[in-house]
Design a protein around this motif. Structure first.
Motif, PDB file in Angstrom:
ATOM      1  N   ALA A  16       0.883  -1.246  -0.198  1.00 55.76           N
ATOM      2  CA  ALA A  16       0.247  -0.016   0.007  1.00 55.76           C
ATOM      3  C   ALA A  16       0.741   1.323   0.050  1.00 55.76           C
ATOM      4  O   ALA A  16       0.645   2.294  -0.767  1.00 55.76           O
ATOM      5  N   ALA A  17       1.990   1.119   0.570  1.00 53.21           N
ATOM      6  CA  ALA A  17       2.675   2.354   0.801  1.00 53.21           C
ATOM      7  C   ALA A  17       3.660   2.365  -0.682  1.00 53.21           C
ATOM      8  O   ALA A  17       3.716   3.735  -1.001  1.00 53.21           O
ATOM      9  N   GLU A  18       3.943   1.461  -1.330  1.00 50.47           N
ATOM     10  CA  GLU A  18       4.461   1.551  -2.446  1.00 50.47           C
ATOM     11  C   GLU A  18       3.725   2.189  -3.398  1.00 50.47           C
ATOM     12  O   GLU A  18       3.990   3.042  -4.329  1.00 50.47           O
ATOM     13  N   ILE A  19       2.438   1.762  -3.600  1.00 53.67           N
ATOM     14  CA  ILE A  19       1.356   2.325  -4.303  1.00 53.67           C
ATOM     15  C   ILE A  19       1.030   3.709  -4.141  1.00 53.67           C
ATOM     16  O   ILE A  19       0.968   4.645  -5.045  1.00 53.67           O
ATOM     17  N   ALA A  20       1.199   4.041  -2.835  1.00 53.86           N
ATOM     18  CA  ALA A  20       1.163   5.490  -2.484  1.00 53.86           C
ATOM     19  C   ALA A  20       2.581   6.332  -2.939  1.00 53.86           C
ATOM     20  O   ALA A  20       2.606   7.462  -2.672  1.00 53.86           O
ATOM     21  N   GLY A  21       3.681   5.793  -3.228  1.00 57.73           N
ATOM     22  CA  GLY A  21       4.691   6.281  -3.797  1.00 57.73           C
ATOM     23  C   GLY A  21       5.830   6.254  -2.898  1.00 57.73           C
ATOM     24  O   GLY A  21       6.768   7.027  -3.336  1.00 57.73           O
ATOM     25  N   ALA A  22       5.646   5.731  -1.811  1.00 55.03           N
ATOM     26  CA  ALA A  22       6.779   5.498  -0.771  1.00 55.03           C
ATOM     27  C   ALA A  22       7.983   4.813  -1.279  1.00 55.03           C
ATOM     28  O   ALA A  22       7.881   3.840  -1.853  1.00 55.03           O
ATOM     29  N   GLY A  23       9.244   5.320  -1.073  1.00 56.89           N
ATOM     30  CA  GLY A  23      10.479   4.357  -1.582  1.00 56.89           C
ATOM     31  C   GLY A  23      10.665   3.390  -0.389  1.00 56.89           C
ATOM     32  O   GLY A  23      10.110   3.422   0.507  1.00 56.89           O
ATOM     33  N   PHE A  24      11.811   2.578  -0.938  1.00 50.30           N
ATOM     34  CA  PHE A  24      11.939   1.438   0.046  1.00 50.30           C
ATOM     35  C   PHE A  24      12.479   1.979   1.138  1.00 50.30           C
ATOM     36  O   PHE A  24      12.007   1.316   2.306  1.00 50.30           O
ATOM     37  N   PHE A  25      13.485   2.777   1.356  1.00 53.64           N
ATOM     38  CA  PHE A  25      14.138   3.284   2.706  1.00 53.64           C
ATOM     39  C   PHE A  25      12.775   3.953   3.413  1.00 53.64           C
ATOM     40  O   PHE A  25      12.969   3.749   4.618  1.00 53.64           O
ATOM     41  N   LYS A  26      12.143   4.712   2.948  1.00 52.52           N
ATOM     42  CA  LYS A  26      11.030   5.381   3.497  1.00 52.52           C
ATOM     43  C   LYS A  26       9.969   4.497   4.260  1.00 52.52           C
ATOM     44  O   LYS A  26       9.686   4.456   5.267  1.00 52.52           O
ATOM     45  N   ARG A  27       9.817   3.103   3.345  1.00 54.64           N
ATOM     46  CA  ARG A  27       8.718   2.242   3.940  1.00 54.64           C
ATOM     47  C   ARG A  27       9.322   1.308   4.779  1.00 54.64           C
ATOM     48  O   ARG A  27       8.734   1.148   5.885  1.00 54.64           O
ATOM     49  N   PHE A  28      10.688   1.086   4.815  1.00 57.06           N
ATOM     50  CA  PHE A  28      11.377   0.409   5.974  1.00 57.06           C
ATOM     51  C   PHE A  28      11.436   1.060   7.197  1.00 57.06           C
ATOM     52  O   PHE A  28      11.149   0.705   8.195  1.00 57.06           O
ATOM     53  N   ILE A  29      11.809   2.603   7.203  1.00 61.18           N
ATOM     54  CA  ILE A  29      11.576   3.551   8.398  1.00 61.18           C
ATOM     55  C   ILE A  29      10.167   3.671   8.852  1.00 61.18           C
ATOM     56  O   ILE A  29      10.047   3.653  10.086  1.00 61.18           O
TER      57      ILE A  29
END
Length: 610
Positions: free
Chosen positions: A509-522
């Motif tokens: 869901a976060a990836e669909i919203a445009g969040a990058g890998f490191f942002k999703r991880f943090i």
């Protein structure tokens, strides 16, 4: 479409696919992890194998070869010479005896306790849940000290133990040798079985057992036909863990076996390492690795391809305690006696002995604070002051705290990252590769593992004439690297267990919203894994604070730790000072765990599950 355009389209699609793979941060992390694990785990193992077939300078004349050449001399000496029985067969038999017996008793005790704690209406569970994991916090060699304080005989130990001072004649076979070693290790390693089996039992929906009860099955039948098959993978995993650790332990063997010449592969390995017989020591280590590997293969054959018991009944199922009925009072009394004699009494004996000026004298006039805060006396403790006035103790305390906190933080971070790779890569090639690589240190005996890293990093690491890593001998960095890598199997297991509880749809869901890998991880992965992070930290913290076997060959006066200082005091005939150090060490571990449990919801059982 023209053939030329089709070729251009395929070429462009391939280029985009390669670009997507290369620029994906997850793939970059996987690549870095595989490279580091290969360098820190595979290369040292290959170096160990190579060294066992390389002729040393001091043996060149005897073996009839040139130094540095290929040789079977050390293997022939171990496997087919007049020294084979003394060097290999007898220690091997003793190691297998210890490993099998300790595994049986530890699994029996740990599994019964786990069932009582998780599945029944046992009273006083808050007290028992804390008491049952205390053995995990106390080093096994500390229990050896307590055993000697209780059972030591004048005939071998010099001064009498507690029972001898009361006029009770203790047989030598009870004070020293295999019976003492098996008892002490069983009372130590049952905690591992308890943590693993209780994690499995917590994941089982009690409706499965209730359905059996509705069908008229008795408690024994339900336990045998339903509960036991479901926790069997966890019990077998506990058997492998216990067996591998038991055959590789050194501290307990040194305390309880050396005076009666009871030797195992681990004690032989230590003696050869200290005598600079590195090739022979590594050959013995490879034999121990083979034994551990065979036990793992047997374990996998028994449980099949089932790698995890976390999906047995699904999380969120309700759990209804089984009533103990008329047996509740008897079981509770037996448990209280077990904890009093198996846990509380050893700690009390260590505390008592730490206040005794002379061993074996239990009169009030012999009580003193000398070993804690006393000034130097020429005839006591080799003229050294009490530990709180002793520069060696202060240095060892600082080193232990630095080592445990630094390793706890870095080990947990690496464990969570590797756990993330293993969880996301389950069923995929890269996930299997990382999982297998990180498992290798588990198979290598701790003493041998320390010896490998000592050999590897005692000289600068160079590539094409460029020094990549300077010599680390005698440095804190060497202790840190060795400890982190050795404990990666446990750290990654805790990380994998933690990451498997985080649903993949959150990241999607976060990836669909445009969040990058490191942002999703943090923003997503790390906050949700905070509780598991603290549990993983405590798992590493407790393990490293009490570690002796792994670092004993790496020690220098500058890098001495509390376990090594206690070991030195014991070997220099100052067991009271050794007791003082052990008490301080246990107090630190218990305090940190209590704080982590209160403020961070740390749970060792969750971090051991996988």
């Amino acid at each position: 479409m023209k053939p030329k355009d089709q070729n251009y389209s395929k070429s462009r699609r391939l280029k985009n696919q390669i670009k997507a793979v290369v620029t994906n941060p997850y793939n970059l992390i996987v690549l870095i992890a595989i490279v580091l694990l290969t360098y820190l785990i595979v290369l040292p193992l290959l170096d160990m194998i190579s060294t066992s077939f390389t002729l040393a300078q001091k043996d060149a004349r005897l073996a009839g070869g040139t130094a540095g050449s290929f040789t079977l001399y050390y293997w022939q000496r171990l496997l087919g010479s007049a020294l084979t029985k003394q060097m290999l067969l007898q220690p091997l038999f003793n190691s297998l005896l210890i490993g099998v017996c300790v595994s049986f008793f530890a699994i029996l005790i740990g599994s019964v306790l786990a069932w009582l704690m998780v599945r029944t209406d046992l009273p006083f569970k808050p007290f028992f849940s804390l008491a049952v994991i205390i053995p995990y916090m106390i080093p096994s060699w500390c229990k050896s000290q307590a055993w000697l304080t209780m059972f030591k005989t004048e005939r071998i130990g010099g001064s009498p133990g507690f029972l001898m001072s009361l006029g009770i004649n203790v047989p030598d076979w009870l004070a020293y040798g295999p019976v003492a070693i098996i008892t002490v290790l069983s009372l130590h390693y049952y905690a591992y079985a308890y943590l693993l089996v209780s994690a499995a039992l917590n994941s089982i929906n009690s409706e499965l057992e209730e359905m059996g009860e509705i069908q008229g099955a008795g408690k024994a039948t339900i336990l045998r036909k339903i509960t036991f098959p479901l926790v069997l993978p966890a019990m077998l995993s506990a058997v492998i863990l216990t067996f591998s650790k038991a055959i590789g332990t050194f501290g307990v063997i040194n305390y309880l076996g050396s005076k009666v010449n009871f030797v195992t592969l681990s004690s032989q390995l230590y003696m050869n390492s200290k005598s600079q017989n590195t090739q022979t020591a590594f050959a013995m280590a490879l034999i121990m690795i083979c034994i551990a590997s065979i036990s793992v293969v047997v374990n996998q054959k028994l449980i099949g391809s089932r790698k995890s018991y976390a999906t047995i009944g699904g999380k969120g199922g309700r759990s209804t305690p089984i009533r103990l009925g008329k047996h509740k009072l008897l079981i509770t009394a037996v448990l209280f006696l077990f904890f009093v004699f198996g846990i509380i009494m050893p700690i009390a004996l260590l505390i008592l002995e730490s206040f005794m000026l002379r061993q074996g004298d239990y009169s009030l006039s012999n009580l003193t604070l000398h070993y804690w805060i006393g000034d130097p006396i020429a005839t006591v403790m080799e003229g050294q002051p009490g530990i709180f006035k002793n520069a060696n103790f202060i240095n060892s305390l600082i080193n232990s705290l630095k080592l445990t906190f630094v390793n706890g933080v870095f080990g947990t971070i690496f464990g969570q990252i590797i756990g993330y790779i293993c969880a996301k890569g389950r069923g995929k090639l890269h996930g299997k590769v990382v999982e297998q690589l990180v498992f290798i240190p588990y198979l290598i005996p701790s003493i041998a593992f320390g010896g490998i890293f000592l050999s590897m990093f005692s000289t600068p690491q160079q590539l094409f004439g460029v020094t990549l890593v300077p010599s680390l001998y005698g440095t804190f960095a060497l202790l840190t690297i060795t400890s982190v890598v050795k404990h990666l199997p446990f750290a990654s297991r805790a990380g994998t267990s933690n990451m498997l509880q985080i649903g993949g749809e959150l990241e999607e869901a976060a990836e669909i919203a445009g969040a990058g890998f490191f942002k999703r991880f943090i923003r997503i992965v790390f906050p949700l894994s905070k509780g598991g992070f603290i549990s993983g930290f405590m798992l590493i913290f407790v393990s490293i604070m009490k570690e002796l076997d792994l670092i004993i060959l790496l020690m220098t006066p500058k890098t001495s730790t509390l376990p090594y200082l206690a070991f030195q005091y014991q070997n220099s005939n100052s067991p009271q000072a050794s007791d003082c150090v052990a008490i301080v060490m246990f107090s630190i571990v218990f305090l940190v765990y209590a704080l982590a449990n209160i403020f961070g919801d740390a749970d060792l059982a969750k971090s051991m599950g996988g």
